[in-house]
Design a protein around this motif. Structure first.
Motif, mmCIF file in Angstrom:
data_model
loop_
_atom_site.group_PDB
_atom_site.id
_atom_site.type_symbol
_atom_site.label_atom_id
_atom_site.label_comp_id
_atom_site.label_asym_id
_atom_site.label_seq_id
_atom_site.Cartn_x
_atom_site.Cartn_y
_atom_site.Cartn_z
ATOM 1 N N GLU A 28 52.276 -29.578 41.740
ATOM 2 C CA GLU A 28 52.548 -30.738 42.599
ATOM 3 C C GLU A 28 53.910 -30.590 43.264
ATOM 4 O O GLU A 28 54.059 -30.871 44.458
ATOM 5 N N VAL A 29 54.892 -30.134 42.530
ATOM 6 C CA VAL A 29 56.225 -29.941 43.119
ATOM 7 C C VAL A 29 56.165 -28.852 44.181
ATOM 8 O O VAL A 29 56.747 -28.988 45.262
ATOM 9 N N VAL A 31 52.243 -29.195 32.357
ATOM 10 C CA VAL A 31 53.417 -28.587 33.013
ATOM 11 C C VAL A 31 52.972 -27.820 34.249
ATOM 12 O O VAL A 31 53.613 -27.895 35.309
ATOM 13 N N ARG A 32 51.860 -27.121 34.155
ATOM 14 C CA ARG A 32 51.364 -26.375 35.316
ATOM 15 C C ARG A 32 51.001 -27.326 36.458
ATOM 16 O O ARG A 32 51.291 -27.059 37.614
ATOM 17 N N ALA A 33 50.358 -28.438 36.124
ATOM 18 C CA ALA A 33 49.979 -29.410 37.156
ATOM 19 C C ALA A 33 51.223 -29.990 37.821
ATOM 20 O O ALA A 33 51.270 -30.139 39.046
ATOM 21 N N GLU A 34 52.242 -30.290 37.015
ATOM 22 C CA GLU A 34 53.490 -30.818 37.585
ATOM 23 C C GLU A 34 54.153 -29.770 38.478
ATOM 24 O O GLU A 34 54.640 -30.089 39.565
ATOM 25 N N ARG A 35 54.171 -28.525 38.016
ATOM 26 C CA ARG A 35 54.761 -27.451 38.805
ATOM 27 C C ARG A 35 54.004 -27.290 40.125
ATOM 28 O O ARG A 35 54.613 -27.139 41.192
ATOM 29 N N ASP A 57 62.274 -26.053 40.697
ATOM 30 C CA ASP A 57 63.025 -25.202 39.778
ATOM 31 C C ASP A 57 63.052 -25.789 38.370
ATOM 32 O O ASP A 57 62.919 -25.066 37.379
ATOM 33 N N ALA A 58 63.205 -27.113 38.293
ATOM 34 C CA ALA A 58 63.198 -27.772 36.981
ATOM 35 C C ALA A 58 61.828 -27.628 36.317
ATOM 36 O O ALA A 58 61.737 -27.379 35.114
ATOM 37 N N ALA A 59 60.759 -27.778 37.117
ATOM 38 C CA ALA A 59 59.403 -27.635 36.574
ATOM 39 C C ALA A 59 59.167 -26.207 36.094
ATOM 40 O O ALA A 59 58.556 -25.994 35.040
ATOM 41 N N LEU A 60 59.673 -25.237 36.843
ATOM 42 C CA LEU A 60 59.526 -23.840 36.424
ATOM 43 C C LEU A 60 60.293 -23.582 35.129
ATOM 44 O O LEU A 60 59.795 -22.892 34.233
#
Length: 149
Positions: A27-28, A21-25, A96-99
């Motif tokens: 990247e976004v 999740v942190r990596a996705e956040r 925002d969705a990733a957060l």
């Protein structure tokens, strides 16, 4: 011991989920920054083109030709700017969705950790109770043996 091993394995999975999740956040966030940078560049371009357009108006006949070319460039830049703003809005929504996902995952992880701790404490209490029963049974057998002797 088994409960502790299960808990450790569960925590390992949860840690990997947090890292994902942190990596996705991240990247976004990187995409949002890149889009904002590109948006700023296009805004500067639009500003420069607007200045060129105003100058062309003042220069007369030659200005008319420059004006037409500048208007075409300005229209193209404004169209591109709309695309970039849409991409920026999408990137912000993704961030925002990733957060939100990250926050929900962290809450779930905390709840899982709390539940796992409670299971370990309960298992230890059950073990202690079982040991107490065994100790009493051993004392009873010894007493009976001594009585028989």
């Amino acid at each position: 011991v088994s409960a502790l091993a299960d808990r450790e394995e569960g925590m390992s999975h949860l840690d990997r989920d947090i890292e994902t999740v942190r990596a996705e956040r991240d990247e976004v966030a990187r995409r949002v920054e890149e889009t904002e940078r590109r948006l700023a560049e296009h805004r500067e371009l639009i500003s420069a083109l607007t200045t060129d357009l105003e100058r062309a108006k003042a220069e007369g006949d030659e200005g008319t030709r420059v004006l037409a070319a500048t208007k075409a460039r300005l229209a193209a830049a404004e169209e591109r700017n709309v695309e970039i703003e849409a991409a920026a809005a999408t990137a912000v929504r993704d961030r925002d969705a990733a957060l939100a996902t990250s926050a929900a995952t962290q809450e779930a992880l905390m709840a899982a950790a709390t539940a796992s701790k409670a299971q370990v404490v309960s298992a230890l209490a059950d073990r202690e109770e079982g040991m107490s029963h065994l100790d009493r049974d051993i004392e009873t057998v010894r007493a009976e043996r001594d009585e028989v002797a």
